[in-house]
Design an enzyme around this catalytic site. Structure first.
Site, mmCIF file in Angstrom:
data_model
loop_
_atom_site.group_PDB
_atom_site.id
_atom_site.type_symbol
_atom_site.label_atom_id
_atom_site.label_comp_id
_atom_site.label_asym_id
_atom_site.label_seq_id
_atom_site.Cartn_x
_atom_site.Cartn_y
_atom_site.Cartn_z
ATOM 1 N N CYS A 191 -2.931 -5.096 4.629
ATOM 2 C CA CYS A 191 -2.693 -5.730 3.327
ATOM 3 C C CYS A 191 -2.756 -7.244 3.432
ATOM 4 O O CYS A 191 -3.278 -7.923 2.537
ATOM 5 C CB CYS A 191 -1.342 -5.278 2.772
ATOM 6 N N CYS A 216 -33.706 -55.744 -23.698
ATOM 7 C CA CYS A 216 -33.256 -56.937 -24.406
ATOM 8 C C CYS A 216 -32.981 -56.631 -25.868
ATOM 9 O O CYS A 216 -33.751 -55.933 -26.534
ATOM 10 C CB CYS A 216 -34.326 -58.025 -24.283
ATOM 11 N N CYS A 266 -27.153 -56.130 -34.859
ATOM 12 C CA CYS A 266 -26.643 -56.470 -36.197
ATOM 13 C C CYS A 266 -27.757 -56.846 -37.182
ATOM 14 O O CYS A 266 -27.475 -57.095 -38.355
ATOM 15 C CB CYS A 266 -25.629 -57.605 -36.100
ATOM 16 N N CYS A 302 -37.471 -53.753 -39.494
ATOM 17 C CA CYS A 302 -37.428 -55.215 -39.445
ATOM 18 C C CYS A 302 -36.752 -55.728 -40.720
ATOM 19 O O CYS A 302 -37.162 -55.355 -41.835
ATOM 20 C CB CYS A 302 -38.846 -55.777 -39.338
ATOM 21 N N HIS A 330 -28.254 -66.787 -34.349
ATOM 22 C CA HIS A 330 -27.438 -65.745 -33.719
ATOM 23 C C HIS A 330 -26.537 -66.294 -32.626
ATOM 24 O O HIS A 330 -25.459 -65.773 -32.380
ATOM 25 C CB HIS A 330 -28.338 -64.648 -33.146
ATOM 26 N N CYS A 380 -31.668 -59.742 -34.100
ATOM 27 C CA CYS A 380 -30.820 -59.005 -33.157
ATOM 28 C C CYS A 380 -30.913 -57.508 -33.446
ATOM 29 O O CYS A 380 -30.767 -57.079 -34.594
ATOM 30 C CB CYS A 380 -29.364 -59.464 -33.276
ATOM 31 N N CYS A 430 0.818 -1.226 0.000
ATOM 32 C CA CYS A 430 0.000 0.000 0.000
ATOM 33 C C CYS A 430 0.852 1.278 0.000
ATOM 34 O O CYS A 430 0.318 2.383 -0.100
ATOM 35 C CB CYS A 430 -0.936 0.005 1.202
#
Length: 478
Positions: free
Chosen positions: A150, A294, A310, A281, A317, A307, A128
């Site tokens: 300070c 699922c 895939c 589908c 599967h 599935c 200061c």
């Protein structure tokens, strides 16, 4: 579901059941095979949940020991232990060998202390630039003296920004102890805030301690080993990894999951198109929405089983599941152009990301399935026509196990993404595919609980858990 056994007269309340959120915190029987399970469980980890007061006592015991052994002030002992990760024996050994060097390295003492001689009764504050009486100046122990006004302004700013144990002298890097800081803070609120921040710093620097990341939870976990193992908070039931504090991610290690999550965040826009809930589908081309966890889908139009991931025929599967979860890399990609390599890299990432995201969504959908199961059980129990809560416990256990297995399976995909090609990856992908196949079988049975035989369900649960445990035993970081 075929449940005709009424072999127990014990009343079972809904509050005692294992819920979906308990898939990493199953209901425990007091003395049930605990020792054998610990030896076989690859996720077992010894830890304890402590309160703030318990941890405060633990840290103070270490401070008192160091203070009495080395004749140091408690505040200096705290910073010394904090700087060396609370390794008490190591600190004592280093101090006895060379105390001055240890304090300098720990930033608790200046390298050289110049002698300042002055007969004046006043000094000019370097901050200061005001000449003030000498008795209003103070310092940490180095040669830098500043007026208390300070110091007060500086320390208040530090505390408000969350800085406590890292508070340094305004003129050098020597650390300020709490004995120096607390008297210079103007209000009790600032002092309390400083103590709270300092305590947090002490906990974070201790290798055996970690704050529970649960919302508004004050529990602190203590474990002797710093491993990426599963922690379940005794208070808020939050499940997390002890080493990194993020969501539990076995079998993926902390560094790998960090890279994966960063990549997912960076590439989120690229992957947005695979987030849709509908697919067509493969037989009759009707648009189908996935409303359960699922992956074994049955078209509501032509009844074709396929599935979700895939789109392969589910009848064949089982023998091809290995190919569904495994990514077939292009063996000639190294010889391709940079554009082709980038395309292949994106294809590989999307393969794993899609499966990672799908299992995350399945977990959320199976939570809805569990709620529907509970409502059906409640209806059956209240009418008194089809058993008691205890008779239906196996179904609730199956739903909790399904979530636990799917959670593990979700985190196998980041692990596989970063694995190098070779026999170990082939083994991992084989076990991953076997686990995924059994999970889908269990999910199918749970979602069709009314027609699932109790014994068949129990066998499927046992197979799923053994697949999961085997994979973790072989690949979970020890």
């Amino acid at each position: 579901m075929s449940i005709n056994d009424n072999d127990s007269d014990v009343e079972y309340s809904e509050t005692e059941e294992c819920g979906y959120d308990d898939y990493y915190n199953p209901c425990d029987d007091a003395d049930s095979e605990s020792m054998n399970q610990k030896k076989c469980d690859p996720e077992h980890f010894e830890f304890e949940c402590l309160t703030v007061d318990q941890v405060d006592r633990l840290l103070n015991e270490l401070v008192e020991t160091l203070s009495s052994r080395l004749r140091l002030t408690p505040s200096l002992s705290k910073l010394l232990l904090h700087a060396h990760n609370w390794a008490l024996d190591s600190v004592i050994k280093m101090y006895l060998e060379d105390s001055s060097q240890l304090l300098v390295q720990s930033k608790l003492k200046p390298d050289k202390i110049p002698v300042v001689k002055t007969l004046s009764k006043t000094l000019v504050c370097p901050i200061c630039i005001i000449m003030l009486p000498k008795d209003v100046f103070c310092g940490i122990g180095c040669s830098h003296l500043f007026c208390k006004g300070c110091w007060n302004a500086y320390l208040e700013t530090q505390v408000m920004h969350g800085v406590s144990t890292a508070t340094e002298c305004m003129g050098c890097s020597v650390m300020a102890t709490e004995d120096f800081v607390l008297p210079l803070l103007a209000t009790p609120q600032l002092k309390e805030r400083y103590v709270r921040h300092a305590f947090s710093d002490y906990v974070r620097s201790h290798p055996e301690l970690r704050f529970c990341p649960g919302p508004n939870c004050n529990i602190i976990i203590r474990a002797k080993e710093n491993k990426g193992k599963r922690i379940v908070c005794s208070s808020c039931k939050t499940t997390f990894c002890f080493r990194c504090g993020s969501e539990y991610h076995a079998p993926t290690d902390c560094e790998t999951i960090r890279h994966w999550l960063t990549k997912c965040a960076d590439d989120s826009e690229t992957a947005n198109y695979i987030s849709a809930h509908t697919k067509v589908c493969p037989k009759c081309q009707i648009c189908i929405e996935k409303n359960g966890g699922c992956n074994h889908m049955q078209c509501y139009g032509c009844k074709h089983d396929f599935c979700w991931m895939c789109l392969g025929d589910w009848k064949t599967h089982g023998s091809e599941y290995y190919r569904c979860s495994r990514y077939e890399e292009n063996p000639n990609v190294a010889n391709e152009s940079s554009h082709a390599r980038a395309k292949e890299a994106l294809k590989k990432y999307l393969h794993y990301f899609e499966r990672w995201e799908n299992h995350a969504k399945s977990l959320r959908l199976e939570e809805q399935t569990l709620q529907r199961i509970r409502e059906r059980i409640q209806c059956k129990v209240m009418t008194g026509t089809d058993g008691t809560w205890i008779d239906w416990q196996c179904l609730l256990d199956a739903a909790a196990l399904l979530a636990r297995c799917r959670y593990t399976l979700q985190y196998t995909y980041p692990y596989a993404y970063y694995m190098d090609a070779g026999p170990r990856k082939e083994l991992f992908e084989y076990q991953q595919a076997q686990l995924e196949a059994e999970i889908e079988n269990l999910s199918w049975k749970v979602e069709r609980a009314e027609t699932t035989d109790r014994g068949d369900l129990g066998i499927q649960m046992d197979v799923c858990e053994k697949r999961r445990t085997t994979l973790l035993q072989d690949f979970l970081e020890s």
